[in-house]
Design a protein around this motif. Structure first.
Motif, short mmCIF file in Angstrom:
data_model
loop_
_atom_site.label_atom_id
_atom_site.label_comp_id
_atom_site.label_asym_id
_atom_site.label_seq_id
_atom_site.Cartn_x
_atom_site.Cartn_y
_atom_site.Cartn_z
N THR A 288 0.83 -1.21 0.00
CA THR A 288 0.00 0.00 0.00
C THR A 288 0.86 1.25 0.00
O THR A 288 0.55 2.25 -0.65
CB THR A 288 -0.93 -0.04 1.22
N ILE A 332 8.73 5.24 2.02
CA ILE A 332 7.44 5.30 2.73
C ILE A 332 7.18 3.94 3.39
O ILE A 332 7.29 2.90 2.73
CB ILE A 332 6.28 5.61 1.75
N SER A 333 6.89 3.99 4.68
CA SER A 333 6.62 2.74 5.39
C SER A 333 5.79 2.99 6.64
O SER A 333 6.24 3.73 7.53
CB SER A 333 7.92 2.05 5.79
N GLN A 334 4.63 2.44 6.74
CA GLN A 334 3.79 2.61 7.93
C GLN A 334 4.53 2.11 9.17
O GLN A 334 4.70 2.88 10.09
CB GLN A 334 2.48 1.84 7.75
N THR A 338 9.73 -2.49 7.55
CA THR A 338 9.69 -3.40 6.39
C THR A 338 11.10 -3.64 5.88
O THR A 338 11.80 -2.70 5.48
CB THR A 338 8.79 -2.81 5.30
N THR A 341 12.14 -2.29 2.41
CA THR A 341 12.22 -0.83 2.34
C THR A 341 13.45 -0.33 3.10
O THR A 341 14.15 0.57 2.65
CB THR A 341 10.93 -0.22 2.92
N VAL A 384 -4.21 -5.34 9.69
CA VAL A 384 -3.15 -5.67 8.72
C VAL A 384 -3.35 -4.88 7.44
O VAL A 384 -2.40 -4.41 6.82
CB VAL A 384 -3.13 -7.18 8.45
N ALA A 385 -4.58 -4.69 7.03
CA ALA A 385 -4.83 -3.93 5.79
C ALA A 385 -4.71 -2.44 6.11
O ALA A 385 -5.43 -1.89 6.92
CB ALA A 385 -6.23 -4.24 5.27
N SER A 386 -3.77 -1.81 5.44
CA SER A 386 -3.46 -0.42 5.75
C SER A 386 -4.50 0.53 5.16
O SER A 386 -4.83 0.43 3.98
CB SER A 386 -2.08 -0.11 5.16
N LEU A 469 -5.94 -4.20 -4.06
CA LEU A 469 -5.14 -4.84 -3.00
C LEU A 469 -5.97 -5.05 -1.75
O LEU A 469 -5.95 -6.13 -1.14
CB LEU A 469 -3.90 -4.00 -2.67
N LYS A 470 -6.75 -4.07 -1.37
CA LYS A 470 -7.62 -4.22 -0.19
C LYS A 470 -8.55 -5.41 -0.36
O LYS A 470 -8.70 -6.24 0.54
CB LYS A 470 -8.43 -2.92 0.01
N GLU A 473 -6.52 -8.74 -0.17
CA GLU A 473 -5.85 -9.17 1.07
C GLU A 473 -6.81 -9.46 2.21
O GLU A 473 -6.43 -10.19 3.13
CB GLU A 473 -4.77 -8.18 1.51
C1 AGP Z 1 -1.26 -3.13 2.95
O1 AGP Z 1 -2.64 -3.21 3.26
C2 AGP Z 1 -0.51 -4.39 3.31
N1 AGP Z 1 -0.67 -4.71 4.69
C3 AGP Z 1 0.95 -4.35 2.89
O2 AGP Z 1 0.99 -4.28 1.48
C4 AGP Z 1 1.78 -3.18 3.46
O3 AGP Z 1 1.36 -1.97 2.87
C5 AGP Z 1 3.25 -3.41 3.08
O4 AGP Z 1 3.69 -4.60 3.70
C6 AGP Z 1 4.18 -2.25 3.50
O5 AGP Z 1 4.16 -2.12 4.91
P1 AGP Z 1 4.83 -0.80 5.55
O6 AGP Z 1 4.03 0.38 5.07
O7 AGP Z 1 4.76 -1.01 7.03
O8 AGP Z 1 6.25 -0.73 5.05
#
Ligand code: AGP
Length: 593
Positions: A288, A332-334, A338, A341, A384-386, A469-470, A473
């Motif tokens: 995402t 970019i990473s939530q 990762t 990344t 899990v789904a961002s 993707l949503k 997944e």
């Molecule tokens: C998104 O809904 C998924 N969970 C997955 O693709 C996620 O976006 C991806 O693993 C990247 O994660 P991050 O943003 O923590 O790096």
């Protein structure tokens, strides 16, 4: 306490679980295949000790079996450890230990570490561990307890997240703060190459070479209920509905339309001249976050006219990329953890690029190693789904594009238009969320389908990818995102009355082209769901269902068009009885390759 902590970490990976506690001079342990709740059922009054470790697993080496579940032990059952990460030199280590006569009972890389420590154990636990670490290549977040020193817990961090909790005469260590946030708000983020020893009376942080490192505790700010569901059935739904407030936090102190201000504080390391003379931007991410990067590309090229490329992090890191000091490389990473990344970031830094991180987790590895960047301030994203991380990532990219554009040749009129619409986005998303009942009406179209297409043009092409993707997944329905015009070059062969097609048909400069694509689908009896603009009175007669979103500057429509697609995936998955917050095979943060 251990089980409670595991439950809060379960979103990170959950195919098996286990724990170990030092009790009456021995190590008591239990492991199960399945969820933490199943482990909970097995834990009885054998476990009243005050020093313990626990683990919920997302398999990397070896199948989902009880022997492969953590904790892992040495042969004499005097050392127990849990591990997050991948040991790259696993095969060589396994051969070495087998030659030395060790009985290895699992298929995992993690177990080898316990045997290695046992090799060096001579009374000084920290020294034995430090010597064992010199053999390890790869990533390892470790928690280790031993009968040699039953009052000392060792935490080790290399490439996998590890944070300490400093309580009142009680100490914690975990991959994520949420595991112990209800016990203390004082946290110490270990850095890579650091370890800590925790005893009932205190803690020490040091390097693997035993050089003491002083790490002052930080105070975490978000409330505990932020990691609860807040009345929603799932974290994902809560986080979809949190997007307006998350975006208000993201925009706060960075955007002031009345003052014509759009500025990211985290890039002051770069002078205005450096930003003005940027020749190239590369944005690298996964999943995402990669879709947010694609939206960022449109923003940066449209508003700042700076050539921008988007790369999958897993590809970027291995392709000997052409980057240098003329490049700004954005990651970019939530989660900020990762592995792909992080590796891409390190590759770009090694090649001299200026780097910037856009993360949601404060103190995360990518944020720390990037050094420069901005937090999305979306609050903990547990599903899990961002969702809210995605829209806040797009918001940070929009502010960056405005800031760069303002320094370069962006007209004041466009700058003001986008800025004024940007500050309205949180309220406009509140309005889009009100379409939730209409979105639910669409669910029967998808409930028994196995394939569907998502189409979009321009800056809504990445939204077609994200919507697909949503759906994939969390509902396990195969969904594919495509540029709307590209459908004629192949996917149109898939169109028949069994193929639902979601088309983003916003009234923007390419609207008429999208209408033509819709006609092509209709001619082949495709079932069409459109995401359209409020007030559009042409589209209803051409599609089976339309969800309308408010009119806004075309460049900002992704913030609105993605929301019905998030809701659609959620409701289809709910109708199918899927495990929405913990979809099969997935983990919230993919900290392995
Ligand atoms: C998104 O809904 C998924 N969970 C997955 O693709 C996620 O976006 C991806 O693993 C990247 O994660 P991050 O943003 O923590 O790096």
């Amino acid at each position: 306490m251990l089980l409670e902590g595991l439950k809060r970490l379960e979103y990170r990976g959950y195919d098996s679980a286990g724990l170990a506690v030092i009790q009456d001079g021995a190590i008591q342990s239990e492991k199960v295949v399945g969820r933490v709740s199943q482990l909970d059922e097995l834990v009885d009054d054998r476990f009243t000790g005050v020093l313990g470790i626990a683990h919920t697993r997302w398999a990397t080496h070896g199948g989902v079996t009880v022997p492969n579940a953590h904790p892992h032990f040495d042969e004499k059952h005097r050392i127990a450890l849990v591990h997050n990460g991948i040991i790259e030199n696993y095969h060589a280590l396994r051969e070495l230990l087998l030659k030395k006569g060790h009985k290895i009972v699992s298929e995992t890389d993690s177990e080898l570490i316990a045997h290695l420590i046992a090799e060096y154990m001579d009374g000084n636990v920290v020294a034995a561990i430090q010597r064992a670490l010199t053999h390890l290549e790869g990533t390892f977040g470790l928690l280790i307890l031993t009968l040699e020193d039953p009052n000392r817990l060792i935490a080790v961090r290399q490439g996998s997240p590890l944070v300490l909790g400093i309580g009142d005469n009680e100490y914690f260590a975990a991959s994520d703060v949420s595991a112990f946030a209800q016990h203390t708000r004082q946290v110490v983020y270990l850095r890579d190459g650091e370890m800590a020893e925790l005893t009932p009376t205190g803690y020490r942080t040091m390097t693997f070479a035993d050089r003491t490192v002083v790490r002052r505790p930080d105070e975490i700010t978000w409330e505990i209920d932020a990691i609860e569901k807040g009345g929603y059935d799932h974290f994902m739904l809560k986080e979809i509905f949190e997007q307006p407030s998350a975006l208000r936090n993201t925009l706060a102190a960075r955007v002031r339309a009345d003052q014509g201000l759009a500025r990211l504080g985290g890039i002051t390391a770069y002078s205005d001249d450096q930003l003005r003379s940027l020749e190239r931007v590369i944005i690298s991410a996964c999943g995402t976050a990669w879709h947010a990067a694609l939206v960022g590309e449109y923003m940066l090229e449209e508003l700042a006219r700076v050539p921008t490329e988007v790369e999958y992090a897993s590809e970027f890191r291995y392709r000997n990329p052409i980057v240098g000091e003329e490049t700004l490389a954005i990651f970019i990473s939530q989660s900020g953890e990762t592995a792909d990344t992080l590796a891409a970031l390190r590759e770009a830094k090694a090649k001299g690029a200026h780097v910037m991180g856009i993360c949601n987790v404060v103190g995360s590895t990518i944020a720390t190693e990037a050094g420069t960047g901005s937090y999305t301030h979306a609050g903990p994203e547990i599903g899990v789904a961002s969702t809210k991380a995605f829209t806040t990532q797009m918001a940070v990219m929009t502010i960056l594009a405005l800031q760069l554009g303002h320094l370069r040749n962006l007209s004041l009129e466009t700058y003001s238009t986008i800025l004024n619409d940007l500050v309205k986005i949180p309220d406009l998303i509140e309005r889009v969320l009100e379409t939730d009942p209409q979105v639910r009406e669409i669910v029967p179209i998808f409930e028994h389908t196995t394939n569907c297409l998502y189409l979009g043009r321009g800056i809504n092409f990445p939204i077609a990818l994200e919507g697909a993707l949503k759906m994939k997944e969390i509902s396990y329905v195969h969904a594919e995102g495509y540029p709307a015009a590209e459908m004629k070059h192949g996917p149109i062969a898939l169109i028949d009355e069994n193929m639902p097609v979601v088309v983003i048909a916003i009234q923007d400069p390419v609207y008429d082209k999208v209408i033509s694509n819709i006609e092509e689908i209709r001619a082949r009896k495709g079932r069409i769901i459109a995401i359209a603009t409020e007030g559009d009175d042409r589209i209803a007669s051409k599609v089976e269902k339309a969800i309308y979103v408010p009119r806004v500057a075309p460049l900002l429509t992704p913030f609105l068009t993605v929301v019905p697609l998030q809701l659609l995936a959620y409701h289809v998955a709910a109708a199918k009885g899927c495990d929405i917050d913990k979809p099969r095979n997935l983990a919230k943060s993919v900290t392995v390759e």
